[in-house]
Design a protein around this motif. Structure first.
Motif, PDB file in Angstrom:
ATOM      1  N   UNK A  49       0.963  -1.246   0.104  1.00  0.00           N
ATOM      2  CA  UNK A  49      -0.008   0.130  -0.023  1.00  0.00           C
ATOM      3  C   UNK A  49       0.877   1.115  -0.036  1.00  0.00           C
ATOM      4  N   UNK A  50       0.689   2.114  -0.808  1.00  0.00           N
ATOM      5  CA  UNK A  50       1.410   3.397  -1.100  1.00  0.00           C
ATOM      6  C   UNK A  50       0.490   4.639  -0.904  1.00  0.00           C
ATOM      7  N   UNK A  51       0.931   5.544  -0.125  1.00  0.00           N
ATOM      8  CA  UNK A  51      -0.120   6.885  -0.150  1.00  0.00           C
ATOM      9  C   UNK A  51       0.551   7.540  -1.271  1.00  0.00           C
ATOM     10  N   UNK A  52      -0.188   7.814  -2.180  1.00  0.00           N
ATOM     11  CA  UNK A  52       0.148   8.594  -3.492  1.00  0.00           C
ATOM     12  C   UNK A  52      -0.264  10.065  -3.479  1.00  0.00           C
ATOM     13  N   UNK A  53      -0.699  10.657  -2.165  1.00  0.00           N
ATOM     14  CA  UNK A  53      -1.196  12.020  -2.323  1.00  0.00           C
ATOM     15  C   UNK A  53       0.098  12.919  -2.721  1.00  0.00           C
ATOM     16  N   UNK A  54      -0.324  14.008  -3.748  1.00  0.00           N
ATOM     17  CA  UNK A  54       0.767  14.673  -4.249  1.00  0.00           C
ATOM     18  C   UNK A  54       1.412  14.253  -5.492  1.00  0.00           C
ATOM     19  N   UNK A  55       0.878  12.981  -5.837  1.00  0.00           N
ATOM     20  CA  UNK A  55       1.571  12.686  -7.106  1.00  0.00           C
ATOM     21  C   UNK A  55       1.082  13.080  -8.253  1.00  0.00           C
ATOM     22  N   UNK A  56       1.474  13.702  -9.294  1.00  0.00           N
ATOM     23  CA  UNK A  56       0.891  14.157 -10.418  1.00  0.00           C
ATOM     24  C   UNK A  56       0.661  12.870 -11.348  1.00  0.00           C
ATOM     25  N   UNK A  57      -0.368  13.355 -11.990  1.00  0.00           N
ATOM     26  CA  UNK A  57      -0.955  11.940 -12.839  1.00  0.00           C
ATOM     27  C   UNK A  57       0.139  11.372 -14.039  1.00  0.00           C
ATOM     28  N   UNK A  58       1.333  12.152 -14.477  1.00  0.00           N
ATOM     29  CA  UNK A  58       1.899  11.631 -15.302  1.00  0.00           C
ATOM     30  C   UNK A  58       3.148  10.800 -14.462  1.00  0.00           C
ATOM     31  N   UNK A  59       3.412  11.414 -13.171  1.00  0.00           N
ATOM     32  CA  UNK A  59       4.252  10.731 -12.423  1.00  0.00           C
ATOM     33  C   UNK A  59       3.527   9.317 -12.040  1.00  0.00           C
ATOM     34  N   UNK A  60       2.321   9.228 -11.685  1.00  0.00           N
ATOM     35  CA  UNK A  60       1.652   8.086 -11.379  1.00  0.00           C
ATOM     36  C   UNK A  60       1.695   7.157 -12.516  1.00  0.00           C
ATOM     37  N   UNK A  61       1.524   7.620 -13.540  1.00  0.00           N
ATOM     38  CA  UNK A  61       1.471   6.434 -15.012  1.00  0.00           C
ATOM     39  C   UNK A  61       2.849   6.307 -15.350  1.00  0.00           C
ATOM     40  N   UNK A  62       4.141   6.975 -14.895  1.00  0.00           N
ATOM     41  CA  UNK A  62       5.407   6.411 -14.792  1.00  0.00           C
ATOM     42  C   UNK A  62       5.451   5.218 -13.935  1.00  0.00           C
ATOM     43  N   UNK A  63       5.009   5.554 -12.638  1.00  0.00           N
ATOM     44  CA  UNK A  63       5.157   4.623 -11.602  1.00  0.00           C
ATOM     45  C   UNK A  63       4.372   3.274 -12.037  1.00  0.00           C
ATOM     46  N   UNK A  64       3.260   3.367 -12.752  1.00  0.00           N
ATOM     47  CA  UNK A  64       2.554   2.112 -13.256  1.00  0.00           C
ATOM     48  C   UNK A  64       3.404   1.383 -14.155  1.00  0.00           C
ATOM     49  N   UNK A  67     -10.191  -5.029  13.466  1.00  0.00           N
ATOM     50  CA  UNK A  67      -9.728  -3.670  13.487  1.00  0.00           C
ATOM     51  C   UNK A  67      -8.761  -3.203  12.543  1.00  0.00           C
ATOM     52  N   UNK A  68      -8.449  -4.129  11.808  1.00  0.00           N
ATOM     53  CA  UNK A  68      -7.353  -3.811  10.372  1.00  0.00           C
ATOM     54  C   UNK A  68      -8.153  -2.961   9.422  1.00  0.00           C
ATOM     55  N   UNK A  69      -7.698  -1.890   8.924  1.00  0.00           N
ATOM     56  CA  UNK A  69      -8.240  -1.015   7.923  1.00  0.00           C
ATOM     57  C   UNK A  69      -7.224  -0.310   7.315  1.00  0.00           C
ATOM     58  N   UNK A  70      -7.976  -0.045   5.998  1.00  0.00           N
ATOM     59  CA  UNK A  70      -6.939   1.182   5.317  1.00  0.00           C
ATOM     60  C   UNK A  70      -7.280   2.429   5.506  1.00  0.00           C
ATOM     61  N   UNK A  71      -6.648   3.265   5.638  1.00  0.00           N
ATOM     62  CA  UNK A  71      -6.853   4.986   5.782  1.00  0.00           C
ATOM     63  C   UNK A  71      -6.071   5.789   4.838  1.00  0.00           C
ATOM     64  N   UNK A  72      -6.627   6.802   4.398  1.00  0.00           N
ATOM     65  CA  UNK A  72      -6.004   7.603   3.532  1.00  0.00           C
ATOM     66  C   UNK A  72      -6.155   7.406   2.002  1.00  0.00           C
ATOM     67  N   UNK A  73      -5.691   8.345   1.394  1.00  0.00           N
ATOM     68  CA  UNK A  73      -5.581   7.956  -0.098  1.00  0.00           C
ATOM     69  C   UNK A  73      -4.578   7.009  -0.654  1.00  0.00           C
ATOM     70  N   UNK A  74      -4.740   5.775  -0.824  1.00  0.00           N
ATOM     71  CA  UNK A  74      -3.868   4.726  -0.975  1.00  0.00           C
ATOM     72  C   UNK A  74      -4.002   4.009  -2.392  1.00  0.00           C
ATOM     73  N   UNK A  96       7.816  10.865  -3.972  1.00  0.00           N
ATOM     74  CA  UNK A  96       6.593  10.263  -3.513  1.00  0.00           C
ATOM     75  C   UNK A  96       6.235   9.096  -4.542  1.00  0.00           C
ATOM     76  N   UNK A  97       5.431   8.192  -4.115  1.00  0.00           N
ATOM     77  CA  UNK A  97       4.585   7.886  -3.084  1.00  0.00           C
ATOM     78  C   UNK A  97       5.412   7.464  -1.953  1.00  0.00           C
ATOM     79  N   UNK A  98       4.771   7.274  -0.754  1.00  0.00           N
ATOM     80  CA  UNK A  98       5.380   6.797   0.496  1.00  0.00           C
ATOM     81  C   UNK A  98       4.705   5.593   0.774  1.00  0.00           C
ATOM     82  N   UNK A  99       5.442   4.275   0.926  1.00  0.00           N
ATOM     83  CA  UNK A  99       5.090   3.094   1.133  1.00  0.00           C
ATOM     84  C   UNK A  99       4.510   3.042   2.613  1.00  0.00           C
TER      85      UNK A  99
END
Length: 174
Positions: free
Chosen positions: A24-39, A70-77, A101-104
């Protein structure tokens, strides 16, 4: 459950099918082209990255794996799964070093939740190819040693003959 939720749950379940891990990675602040590059980078090592609703992803993961309530995901992941976990983790580490970014934030390995530190430590492990090379070296070492031991008597004979020839050449000159 509503049909939309059921369809989303089925889609996520199908996406996770056959994967032994999820990062799970928090991708907040990652631009769309950066996210595409990560993928693209993750796809090159056989991993797939997907953004899904946390509630739906949590529901699917609880159904598929024995996770505490109690295990749950939180934030923009975003979730990363499939392929070689070590290669995906190394790719993510290199990408993060380049783009900050992103942060693991954690992951799951089989049935076990991983903390961010544990998930990050996986990137330090040797990759599949390196492990196979080491294993091949270990398998070849006994055979190499055996060949050296078997060849030693003939080498000793050659050295003895060479010394004898040298000695004869030295006495013939005097």
């Amino acid at each position: 459950m509503k049909p939309e939720k059921e369809a989303l749950t089925t889609e996520i379940r199908d996406w996770l099918e056959g994967s032994a891990y999820v990062l799970f990675v928090a991708y907040t602040g990652l631009r769309a082209e950066e996210f595409r590059e990560l993928r693209q980078r993750l796809a090159s090592v056989g991993a797939r990255c997907r953004v899904a609703k946390n509630q739906a992803l949590t529901r699917v993961l609880r159904q598929a794996r024995e996770l505490p309530e109690e295990w749950a995901l939180k934030g923009q992941l975003a979730a990363i799964a499939h392929g070689d976990m070590i290669a995906a983790s190394k790719t993510l580490k290199n990408f993060t070093a380049e783009f900050t970014r992103p942060k693991l934030v954690g992951g799951l390995l089989d049935e076990r939740p991983l903390s961010a530190e544990e998930a990050t430590a996986i990137a330090e492990l040797p990759g599949r190819e390196e492990l196979l090379a080491k294993m091949l070296g270990l398998l070849q070492a006994p055979a190499t040693r055996l060949l050296c031991v078997l060849a030693e008597p003939s080498r000793a004979l050659v050295r003895t003959l060479a010394a004898y020839e040298k000695q004869r050449a030295g006495t013939a000159v005097e």
